[in-house]
Design a protein around this motif. Structure first.
Motif, mmCIF file in Angstrom:
data_model
loop_
_atom_site.group_PDB
_atom_site.id
_atom_site.type_symbol
_atom_site.label_atom_id
_atom_site.label_comp_id
_atom_site.label_asym_id
_atom_site.label_seq_id
_atom_site.Cartn_x
_atom_site.Cartn_y
_atom_site.Cartn_z
ATOM 1 N N LYS A 84 50.843 23.994 45.053
ATOM 2 C CA LYS A 84 50.059 23.142 44.536
ATOM 3 C C LYS A 84 50.788 21.533 44.630
ATOM 4 C CE LYS A 84 49.418 22.708 40.165
ATOM 5 N NZ LYS A 84 49.195 21.438 39.585
ATOM 6 N N LEU A 85 51.705 21.418 44.251
ATOM 7 C CA LEU A 85 52.592 19.916 44.535
ATOM 8 C C LEU A 85 52.380 19.556 45.757
ATOM 9 C CD1 LEU A 85 53.826 18.064 42.685
ATOM 10 C CD2 LEU A 85 55.949 19.127 43.313
ATOM 11 N N LYS A 86 52.752 20.288 46.764
ATOM 12 C CA LYS A 86 52.633 19.654 48.140
ATOM 13 C C LYS A 86 51.207 19.279 48.611
ATOM 14 C CE LYS A 86 53.756 20.762 52.885
ATOM 15 N NZ LYS A 86 54.016 22.025 53.855
ATOM 16 N N HIS A 87 50.050 19.678 48.143
ATOM 17 C CA HIS A 87 48.631 19.646 48.448
ATOM 18 C C HIS A 87 48.418 18.430 47.759
ATOM 19 C CE1 HIS A 87 44.423 19.485 48.318
ATOM 20 N NE2 HIS A 87 44.291 19.577 47.064
ATOM 21 N N GLU A 88 48.658 18.176 46.425
ATOM 22 C CA GLU A 88 48.447 17.068 45.627
ATOM 23 C C GLU A 88 48.976 15.817 46.256
ATOM 24 O OE1 GLU A 88 48.022 19.580 41.486
ATOM 25 O OE2 GLU A 88 49.708 18.309 41.816
ATOM 26 N N MET A 89 50.075 15.914 46.825
ATOM 27 C CA MET A 89 50.679 14.650 47.258
ATOM 28 C C MET A 89 49.860 14.089 48.602
ATOM 29 S SD MET A 89 54.529 15.817 47.510
ATOM 30 C CE MET A 89 55.384 14.024 48.193
ATOM 31 N N THR A 90 48.988 14.867 49.268
ATOM 32 C CA THR A 90 48.048 14.361 50.552
ATOM 33 C C THR A 90 46.826 14.892 50.144
ATOM 34 O OG1 THR A 90 48.626 16.443 51.445
ATOM 35 C CG2 THR A 90 50.089 14.654 52.211
ATOM 36 N N CYS A 91 46.349 15.126 48.771
ATOM 37 C CA CYS A 91 45.017 15.313 48.585
ATOM 38 C C CYS A 91 44.081 14.442 48.866
ATOM 39 C CB CYS A 91 44.802 15.936 47.265
ATOM 40 S SG CYS A 91 43.287 16.339 46.626
ATOM 41 N N ASN A 92 42.795 14.679 49.606
ATOM 42 C CA ASN A 92 41.859 13.744 50.059
ATOM 43 C C ASN A 92 41.211 12.983 48.637
ATOM 44 O OD1 ASN A 92 42.431 13.637 52.746
ATOM 45 N ND2 ASN A 92 40.837 15.253 53.058
ATOM 46 N N PHE A 93 41.223 13.617 47.817
ATOM 47 C CA PHE A 93 40.686 13.173 46.337
ATOM 48 C C PHE A 93 41.656 12.530 45.551
ATOM 49 C CE2 PHE A 93 38.202 16.759 48.061
ATOM 50 C CZ PHE A 93 36.758 16.337 47.880
ATOM 51 N N ARG A 94 42.874 12.297 45.888
ATOM 52 C CA ARG A 94 43.831 11.825 45.025
ATOM 53 C C ARG A 94 43.445 10.067 44.993
ATOM 54 N NH1 ARG A 94 45.987 11.652 50.131
ATOM 55 N NH2 ARG A 94 47.132 9.902 50.762
ATOM 56 N N PRO A 95 43.793 9.642 43.790
ATOM 57 C CA PRO A 95 43.225 8.230 43.429
ATOM 58 C C PRO A 95 43.943 7.260 44.455
ATOM 59 C CG PRO A 95 44.812 8.997 41.840
ATOM 60 C CD PRO A 95 44.523 10.233 42.748
ATOM 61 N N TYR A 96 43.119 5.954 44.551
ATOM 62 C CA TYR A 96 43.525 4.992 45.504
ATOM 63 C C TYR A 96 44.426 4.059 44.619
ATOM 64 C CZ TYR A 96 40.022 6.706 48.800
ATOM 65 O OH TYR A 96 39.509 7.677 49.763
ATOM 66 N N ASN A 97 45.347 3.488 45.336
ATOM 67 C CA ASN A 97 46.026 2.266 44.723
ATOM 68 C C ASN A 97 44.995 1.062 44.921
ATOM 69 O OD1 ASN A 97 48.324 3.473 44.266
ATOM 70 N ND2 ASN A 97 49.015 3.244 46.253
ATOM 71 N N CYS A 98 45.140 0.156 43.827
ATOM 72 C CA CYS A 98 44.260 -1.164 44.029
ATOM 73 C C CYS A 98 44.761 -1.963 45.090
ATOM 74 C CB CYS A 98 44.647 -2.181 42.654
ATOM 75 S SG CYS A 98 43.774 -3.723 42.758
ATOM 76 N N PRO A 99 43.707 -2.473 45.979
ATOM 77 C CA PRO A 99 43.930 -2.780 47.138
ATOM 78 C C PRO A 99 44.219 -4.518 47.048
ATOM 79 C CG PRO A 99 41.626 -2.930 46.860
ATOM 80 C CD PRO A 99 42.108 -2.052 45.994
ATOM 81 N N TYR A 100 44.259 -5.016 45.772
ATOM 82 C CA TYR A 100 44.372 -6.535 45.572
ATOM 83 C C TYR A 100 45.905 -6.803 45.874
ATOM 84 C CZ TYR A 100 44.222 -11.042 43.569
ATOM 85 O OH TYR A 100 44.383 -12.498 43.399
ATOM 86 N N ALA A 101 46.245 -7.756 46.882
ATOM 87 C CA ALA A 101 47.337 -7.904 47.285
ATOM 88 C C ALA A 101 48.057 -9.337 46.608
ATOM 89 C CB ALA A 101 47.561 -8.297 49.006
ATOM 90 N N GLY A 102 47.367 -10.081 45.901
ATOM 91 C CA GLY A 102 47.836 -11.133 45.343
ATOM 92 C C GLY A 102 48.920 -11.019 44.311
ATOM 93 N N SER A 103 48.954 -9.681 43.683
ATOM 94 C CA SER A 103 49.949 -9.578 42.619
ATOM 95 C C SER A 103 50.320 -7.841 42.756
ATOM 96 C CB SER A 103 49.384 -9.799 41.389
ATOM 97 O OG SER A 103 48.298 -8.890 41.064
ATOM 98 N N GLU A 104 51.388 -7.702 42.188
ATOM 99 C CA GLU A 104 51.586 -6.145 42.204
ATOM 100 C C GLU A 104 50.901 -5.290 40.987
ATOM 101 O OE1 GLU A 104 53.652 -4.769 44.118
ATOM 102 O OE2 GLU A 104 54.308 -6.682 45.137
ATOM 103 N N CYS A 105 49.668 -5.160 41.636
ATOM 104 C CA CYS A 105 48.872 -4.586 40.492
ATOM 105 C C CYS A 105 49.058 -3.012 40.748
ATOM 106 C CB CYS A 105 47.196 -4.670 40.988
ATOM 107 S SG CYS A 105 46.083 -4.106 39.703
ATOM 108 N N ALA A 106 49.482 -2.135 39.645
ATOM 109 C CA ALA A 106 49.471 -0.765 39.665
ATOM 110 C C ALA A 106 48.148 0.190 39.291
ATOM 111 C CB ALA A 106 50.777 -0.342 38.597
ATOM 112 N N VAL A 107 47.220 -0.314 39.114
ATOM 113 C CA VAL A 107 46.048 0.368 38.949
ATOM 114 C C VAL A 107 45.648 1.307 39.857
ATOM 115 C CG1 VAL A 107 43.567 0.047 38.338
ATOM 116 C CG2 VAL A 107 44.997 -1.254 37.027
ATOM 117 N N THR A 108 45.407 2.451 39.708
ATOM 118 C CA THR A 108 44.717 3.476 40.536
ATOM 119 C C THR A 108 43.310 3.865 40.054
ATOM 120 O OG1 THR A 108 45.939 5.419 39.442
ATOM 121 C CG2 THR A 108 47.313 4.205 41.079
#
Length: 321
Positions: A135-159
């Motif tokens: 399970k753990l290996k799959h979760e690292m590459t799961c297509n449904f895993r949340p995305y990181n915030c694409p904003y580049a102007g700051s280090e935003c940790a929101v997913t």
């Protein structure tokens, strides 16, 4: 870059997107609360609980609450915890405070081999069930895993999922939202010799039922600044290949054209920028395009997003204009 020196206009004068994005699908995710996923539907709230049995609870580390994988440690009284947290608690059992030593709970490790569990991203739509140790290996590459915030102007940790991130970009980062597949941007800077390694502008476009992030920024490359524009797709890489885009900048009878496929936001902003996968304008060329006394940067970048569609004979894609 100062806000008053940046102008963004859609080429067909389309109105700014005012639709409520993501309000009906907001997911809060915490690494310290893996059992409860909160989904918000309008003003009502619904709590989804991961299927939990007594065995699953036994495999949860009491310190970090994550699932435990070998080696699973235990104290003399039988209390267990994961190997990562064993060092964090300074070899003391967090339950009874007895010294942990190097005792492994082989029985619990063996029981784990017989379990099958749903992917932890099931709240985002993943339907898969895996043996415990796969399970753990799959979760690292799961297509449904949340995305990181694409904003580049700051280090935003929101997913989060795409609707949540679109709403986050609009409400938190105050990013301009536009509809339509064509765009026309004008960038003005009074002193082009002063450049910070920071994003100038991020704009989100909604077309073909998808969201795209248009980045334009200045950064130092060697001894001189360069200006770069590129597009990222708010979705996975495979889906991004269904689209192409073009960017054009010019002036004084000259122009540069870039054509390519948008990169997925799975690739970080820095990774895309450092790979130079976009329209790059050297400073001297940018000043030439700007005209005048070459003391002020005035760039107009136009572009279009296209959706690729398979042709009638199959296999070959043609752009959908």
């Amino acid at each position: 870059m100062d806000e008053e020196s940046v102008e963004c206009v859609t080429s067909d004068e389309e109105e700014q997107v005012e639709e409520s994005v993501g309000e009906n699908n907001v997911i809060e995710n915490s690494s310290h609360n893996n059992h409860r996923k909160l989904l918000q539907f309008g003003s009502s709230k619904k709590v989804l609980n991961r299927p939990v049995s007594g065995v699953h609870e036994l495999l949860e580390c009491p310190v970090c609450t994550d699932s435990m994988y070998p080696p699973i440690h235990q104290c003399r009284n039988g209390h267990t915890l994961c190997s990562t947290c064993k060092t964090r608690v300074h070899n003391r059992c967090p339950t009874c405070r007895q010294e942990l030593g190097d005792i492994r709970c082989l029985a619990l490790e063996k029981v784990a081999e017989s379990l099958e569990l749903p992917c932890k991203h099931y709240v985002f739509g993943c339907p898969e069930i895996f043996p415990y140790y796969s399970k753990l290996k799959h979760e690292m590459t799961c297509n449904f895993r949340p995305y990181n915030c694409p904003y580049a102007g700051s280090e935003c940790a929101v997913t989060g999922d795409i609707p949540y991130l679109v709403a986050h970009l609009r409400d938190h980062h105050k990013v301009d939202m536009h509809s339509g597949q064509t765009f026309n941007h004008r960038y003005v800077k009074s002193n082009p010799r002063e450049v910070e390694n920071a994003t100038w502008m991020l704009t989100v476009f909604h077309c073909y039922g998808q969201y795209f992030c248009l980045h334009f920024e200045a950064f130092q490359l060697g001894m001189a600044p360069v200006y770069m524009a590129f597009l990222r797709f708010m979705g996975d890489e495979i889906e991004a290949r269904n689209y192409t885009y073009s960017l054009e900048v010019g002036g004084n009878g000259r122009k540069l054209i870039w054509e390519g496929t948008p990169r997925s936001i799975r690739d970080s902003h820095r990774k895309v920028r450092d790979s130079h996968d976009g329209l790059i304008i050297q400073r001297n060329m940018a000043l030439f395009f700007s005209g005048g006394d070459r003391k002020e940067l005035k760039l107009r970048v136009t572009g279009q997003i296209r959706k690729e569609q398979p042709s009638a004979d199959g296999g070959i894609s043609i752009p959908n204009l």
